[in-house]
Design a protein around this motif. Structure first.
Motif, PDB file in Angstrom:
ATOM      1  N   GLN A   1       0.833  -1.205   0.000  1.00 58.05           N
ATOM      2  CA  GLN A   1       0.000   0.000   0.000  1.00 58.05           C
ATOM      3  C   GLN A   1       0.870   1.258   0.000  1.00 58.05           C
ATOM      4  OE1 GLN A   1      -3.270  -0.150   2.717  1.00 58.05           O
ATOM      5  NE2 GLN A   1      -4.033   1.869   2.165  1.00 58.05           N
ATOM      6  N   PHE A   2       1.964   1.205   0.742  1.00 57.63           N
ATOM      7  CA  PHE A   2       2.917   2.315   0.731  1.00 57.63           C
ATOM      8  C   PHE A   2       3.442   2.535  -0.686  1.00 57.63           C
ATOM      9  CE2 PHE A   2       7.325   3.826   0.924  1.00 57.63           C
ATOM     10  CZ  PHE A   2       7.155   5.014   1.618  1.00 57.63           C
ATOM     11  N   ALA A   3       3.746   1.434  -1.387  1.00 58.50           N
ATOM     12  CA  ALA A   3       4.241   1.539  -2.764  1.00 58.50           C
ATOM     13  C   ALA A   3       3.205   2.195  -3.669  1.00 58.50           C
ATOM     14  CB  ALA A   3       4.606   0.148  -3.294  1.00 58.50           C
ATOM     15  N   GLN A   4       1.908   1.883  -3.435  1.00 58.96           N
ATOM     16  CA  GLN A   4       0.840   2.497  -4.228  1.00 58.96           C
ATOM     17  C   GLN A   4       0.763   4.008  -3.969  1.00 58.96           C
ATOM     18  OE1 GLN A   4      -1.625   0.724  -6.428  1.00 58.96           O
ATOM     19  NE2 GLN A   4       0.193  -0.549  -6.355  1.00 58.96           N
ATOM     20  N   ILE A   5       0.999   4.400  -2.704  1.00 56.29           N
ATOM     21  CA  ILE A   5       0.977   5.836  -2.362  1.00 56.29           C
ATOM     22  C   ILE A   5       2.109   6.551  -3.094  1.00 56.29           C
ATOM     23  CG2 ILE A   5       1.223   7.518  -0.504  1.00 56.29           C
ATOM     24  CD1 ILE A   5       0.067   5.329   1.396  1.00 56.29           C
ATOM     25  N   VAL A   6       3.311   5.951  -3.062  1.00 54.88           N
ATOM     26  CA  VAL A   6       4.454   6.549  -3.758  1.00 54.88           C
ATOM     27  C   VAL A   6       4.161   6.617  -5.257  1.00 54.88           C
ATOM     28  CG1 VAL A   6       6.899   6.275  -4.316  1.00 54.88           C
ATOM     29  CG2 VAL A   6       6.099   5.802  -2.003  1.00 54.88           C
ATOM     30  N   GLY A   7       3.601   5.538  -5.813  1.00 58.89           N
ATOM     31  CA  GLY A   7       3.234   5.504  -7.230  1.00 58.89           C
ATOM     32  C   GLY A   7       2.234   6.589  -7.569  1.00 58.89           C
ATOM     33  N   PHE A   8       1.249   6.777  -6.686  1.00 56.83           N
ATOM     34  CA  PHE A   8       0.234   7.799  -6.892  1.00 56.83           C
ATOM     35  C   PHE A   8       0.871   9.187  -6.976  1.00 56.83           C
ATOM     36  CE2 PHE A   8      -2.570  11.002  -4.913  1.00 56.83           C
ATOM     37  CZ  PHE A   8      -3.613  10.984  -5.818  1.00 56.83           C
ATOM     38  N   LEU A   9       1.793   9.482  -6.057  1.00 55.30           N
ATOM     39  CA  LEU A   9       2.435  10.800  -6.041  1.00 55.30           C
ATOM     40  C   LEU A   9       3.240  11.038  -7.318  1.00 55.30           C
ATOM     41  CD1 LEU A   9       3.538  11.021  -2.299  1.00 55.30           C
ATOM     42  CD2 LEU A   9       1.637  12.183  -3.426  1.00 55.30           C
ATOM     43  N   PHE A  10       3.978  10.005  -7.754  1.00 55.44           N
ATOM     44  CA  PHE A  10       4.772  10.160  -8.976  1.00 55.44           C
ATOM     45  C   PHE A  10       3.868  10.312 -10.206  1.00 55.44           C
ATOM     46  CE2 PHE A  10       8.316   9.028  -6.354  1.00 55.44           C
ATOM     47  CZ  PHE A  10       9.397   9.617  -6.986  1.00 55.44           C
ATOM     48  N   ALA A  11       2.786   9.506 -10.268  1.00 58.91           N
ATOM     49  CA  ALA A  11       1.860   9.611 -11.405  1.00 58.91           C
ATOM     50  C   ALA A  11       1.197  10.988 -11.419  1.00 58.91           C
ATOM     51  CB  ALA A  11       0.807   8.505 -11.328  1.00 58.91           C
ATOM     52  N   LEU A  12       0.909  11.509 -10.219  1.00 62.29           N
ATOM     53  CA  LEU A  12       0.300  12.836 -10.119  1.00 62.29           C
ATOM     54  C   LEU A  12       1.266  13.896 -10.645  1.00 62.29           C
ATOM     55  CD1 LEU A  12      -2.253  14.284  -9.022  1.00 62.29           C
ATOM     56  CD2 LEU A  12      -1.027  14.631  -6.884  1.00 62.29           C
ATOM     57  N   GLY A  13       2.520  13.791 -10.222  1.00 63.02           N
ATOM     58  CA  GLY A  13       3.548  14.727 -10.701  1.00 63.02           C
ATOM     59  C   GLY A  13       3.706  14.643 -12.210  1.00 63.02           C
ATOM     60  N   GLY A  14       3.711  13.408 -12.749  1.00 65.68           N
ATOM     61  CA  GLY A  14       3.842  13.208 -14.185  1.00 65.68           C
ATOM     62  C   GLY A  14       2.662  13.798 -14.946  1.00 65.68           C
ATOM     63  N   THR A  15       1.452  13.618 -14.381  1.00 73.21           N
ATOM     64  CA  THR A  15       0.244  14.154 -15.021  1.00 73.21           C
ATOM     65  C   THR A  15       0.305  15.686 -15.103  1.00 73.21           C
ATOM     66  OG1 THR A  15      -1.020  12.310 -14.108  1.00 73.21           O
ATOM     67  CG2 THR A  15      -2.279  14.180 -14.911  1.00 73.21           C
ATOM     68  N   ILE A  16       0.701  16.293 -13.986  1.00 71.50           N
ATOM     69  CA  ILE A  16       0.789  17.759 -13.953  1.00 71.50           C
ATOM     70  C   ILE A  16       1.831  18.251 -14.967  1.00 71.50           C
ATOM     71  CG2 ILE A  16       1.435  19.741 -12.523  1.00 71.50           C
ATOM     72  CD1 ILE A  16       0.265  18.144 -10.108  1.00 71.50           C
ATOM     73  N   ALA A  17       2.983  17.570 -15.007  1.00 74.18           N
ATOM     74  CA  ALA A  17       4.039  17.973 -15.941  1.00 74.18           C
ATOM     75  C   ALA A  17       3.567  17.863 -17.391  1.00 74.18           C
ATOM     76  CB  ALA A  17       5.287  17.130 -15.713  1.00 74.18           C
ATOM     77  N   LEU A  18       2.836  16.761 -17.706  1.00 69.70           N
ATOM     78  CA  LEU A  18       2.328  16.596 -19.078  1.00 69.70           C
ATOM     79  C   LEU A  18       1.289  17.657 -19.411  1.00 69.70           C
ATOM     80  CD1 LEU A  18       1.756  12.861 -20.142  1.00 69.70           C
ATOM     81  CD2 LEU A  18       3.435  14.517 -20.982  1.00 69.70           C
ATOM     82  N   LEU A  19       0.417  17.957 -18.427  1.00 67.83           N
ATOM     83  CA  LEU A  19      -0.616  18.979 -18.645  1.00 67.83           C
ATOM     84  C   LEU A  19       0.024  20.340 -18.903  1.00 67.83           C
ATOM     85  CD1 LEU A  19      -3.386  18.060 -16.018  1.00 67.83           C
ATOM     86  CD2 LEU A  19      -3.551  17.983 -18.521  1.00 67.83           C
ATOM     87  N   LEU A  20       1.162  20.591 -18.236  1.00 65.59           N
ATOM     88  CA  LEU A  20       1.861  21.861 -18.427  1.00 65.59           C
ATOM     89  C   LEU A  20       2.733  21.831 -19.682  1.00 65.59           C
ATOM     90  CD1 LEU A  20       2.942  22.615 -14.740  1.00 65.59           C
ATOM     91  CD2 LEU A  20       1.065  23.653 -16.029  1.00 65.59           C
ATOM     92  N   GLY A  21       2.758  20.664 -20.336  1.00 69.58           N
ATOM     93  CA  GLY A  21       3.496  20.549 -21.587  1.00 69.58           C
ATOM     94  C   GLY A  21       4.992  20.344 -21.418  1.00 69.58           C
ATOM     95  N   ASN A  22       5.419  19.971 -20.212  1.00 66.39           N
ATOM     96  CA  ASN A  22       6.853  19.735 -20.005  1.00 66.39           C
ATOM     97  C   ASN A  22       7.162  18.238 -20.121  1.00 66.39           C
ATOM     98  OD1 ASN A  22       9.525  19.730 -19.223  1.00 66.39           O
ATOM     99  ND2 ASN A  22       9.220  21.410 -17.752  1.00 66.39           N
ATOM    100  N   ALA A  23       7.437  17.793 -21.335  1.00 64.54           N
ATOM    101  CA  ALA A  23       7.599  16.359 -21.602  1.00 64.54           C
ATOM    102  C   ALA A  23       8.828  15.782 -20.904  1.00 64.54           C
ATOM    103  CB  ALA A  23       7.687  16.124 -23.105  1.00 64.54           C
ATOM    104  N   LEU A  24       9.894  16.564 -20.796  1.00 66.99           N
ATOM    105  CA  LEU A  24      11.129  16.056 -20.191  1.00 66.99           C
ATOM    106  C   LEU A  24      10.921  15.741 -18.712  1.00 66.99           C
ATOM    107  CD1 LEU A  24      14.169  15.441 -20.456  1.00 66.99           C
ATOM    108  CD2 LEU A  24      14.595  17.789 -19.697  1.00 66.99           C
ATOM    109  N   VAL A  25      10.349  16.717 -17.984  1.00 63.89           N
ATOM    110  CA  VAL A  25      10.086  16.514 -16.554  1.00 63.89           C
ATOM    111  C   VAL A  25       9.128  15.343 -16.365  1.00 63.89           C
ATOM    112  CG1 VAL A  25       9.076  17.530 -14.484  1.00 63.89           C
ATOM    113  CG2 VAL A  25      10.559  18.903 -15.947  1.00 63.89           C
ATOM    114  N   ALA A  26       8.090  15.272 -17.204  1.00 66.06           N
ATOM    115  CA  ALA A  26       7.120  14.174 -17.111  1.00 66.06           C
ATOM    116  C   ALA A  26       7.816  12.837 -17.285  1.00 66.06           C
ATOM    117  CB  ALA A  26       6.020  14.345 -18.162  1.00 66.06           C
ATOM    118  N   THR A  27       8.718  12.749 -18.276  1.00 63.79           N
ATOM    119  CA  THR A  27       9.423  11.488 -18.537  1.00 63.79           C
ATOM    120  C   THR A  27      10.277  11.077 -17.341  1.00 63.79           C
ATOM    121  OG1 THR A  27       9.485  11.968 -20.896  1.00 63.79           O
ATOM    122  CG2 THR A  27      11.053  10.346 -20.084  1.00 63.79           C
TER     123      THR A  27
END
Lengths: 167, 136
Positions: free
Chosen positions: A91-117
């Motif tokens: 469950q801890f791993a899912q929380i960490v995964g959630f935070l990273f996926a959230l960060g990636g989503t925000i980066a993609l929405l802002l159009g920053n492909a490098l940070v998202a990757t």
């Protein structure tokens, strides 16, 4: 297990044991999905994975669509003893995964492909390590976090006693 | 093509780390220190006259259970070897002093309490027996 008791690393001995193969099967699918996210730079697919992580983090690793697939399609075909593990590390791993996926989503929405990757890359690496090598992020982090928190507590205690009014 | 390069890089790095992780887990690393790593006072129990296994565990660690079962089994018939299981979170000071970073970590002490080796992760029976056999 509530998300708070996972995040506070409560060392409650009354543990909830689950089939350890379920989260590992989930990690395999997560690896495939995150690889596809990076290859296609696909925002919808990333949002899907974000939702899966959210279910795993806030409800339980056994409440995700991947866990459902495991229960319906994989487990009936497995024989032998069921290896169990505490629900908190996955469950801890899912929380960490959630935070990273959230960060990636925000980066993609802002159009920053490098940070998202880069951000999605960390989540992919963790999922792949879990799937291929049975690496458990929560287990590796647990004691380090406990040590860090212990050190913080000690410092605040020291400051508290320092601030005690002199008699 | 530019999308595939980062993916290859991630898998290459993760595989390298994973192979190292897998090969180092459970391995007993020899250590030579003249000073006793621990005293019986530190752990609140007497040491074995030949050797002592000191395992550091945490509440929800799966390999800790396997390690516990293995070491309990090995030490059951040996009167001169002792097994002590320590809750890492309740003994953070000791954990810091011995630089324990993850659980389970098992220290192997000789009769004098000197650390002769430690294993991070669940150790293998054959390796434990070999190390034990080398202690006179």
């Amino acid at each position: 297990m509530t998300i708070t008791s996972v995040l506070t690393f409560s060392t409650d001995r009354s543990s909830v044991l689950i089939d350890a193969r379920g989260p590992r099967f989930g990690a395999i699918i997560t690896t495939v999905v995150l690889t596809a996210v990076l290859a296609l730079q696909s925002l919808p697919l990333l949002i899907w994975q974000l939702g899966v992580f959210a279910l795993g983090a806030f409800l339980s690793p056994q409440k995700t669509p991947y866990a459902f697939l495991y229960k319906k399609l994989v487990r009936p075909r497995l024989k032998g003893d069921v290896p169990t593990e505490d629900v908190r590390p996955p469950q801890f791993a899912q929380i960490v995964g959630f935070l990273f996926a959230l960060g990636g989503t925000i980066a993609l929405l802002l159009g920053n492909a490098l940070v998202a990757t880069i951000i999605i890359g960390f989540a992919l690496a963790a999922a792949f390590l879990n799937a291929a090598f049975n690496f458990c992020l929560g287990c590796e982090m647990y004691l380090l976090i406990a040590r860090f928190r212990g050190a913080l507590k000690q410092r605040t205690n020291a400051e508290d006693s320092y601030n005690l009014p002199s008699l | 093509m530019q999308n595939y390069l980062p993916i290859l890089l991630i898998f290459a790095l993760a595989t390298t780390y994973g192979l190292w992780y897998q090969s180092s887990r459970g391995r007993i690393k020899e250590k030579k220190s003249a000073r006793p790593a621990l005293t019986a006072h530190d752990v609140g129990e007497e040491f074995g006259s030949r050797a002592t296994f000191v395992q550091f565990s945490s509440a929800f660690c799966t390999p800790c259970r396997a390690t516990r079962a293995l070491l309990t089994d090995i030490t059951a018939d040996l009167s001169d070897v002792k097994y002590i299981d320590i809750d890492a979170e309740k003994n953070l000071e000791l954990v810091r002093k011995l630089d324990i970073r993850s659980t389970p970590t098992t220290l192997i002490l000789n009769g004098a309490g000197q650390e002769i080796g430690r294993a991070v992760g669940a150790p293998k029976r054959a390796e434990i027996l070999a190390t034990l056999g080398a202690i006179r």
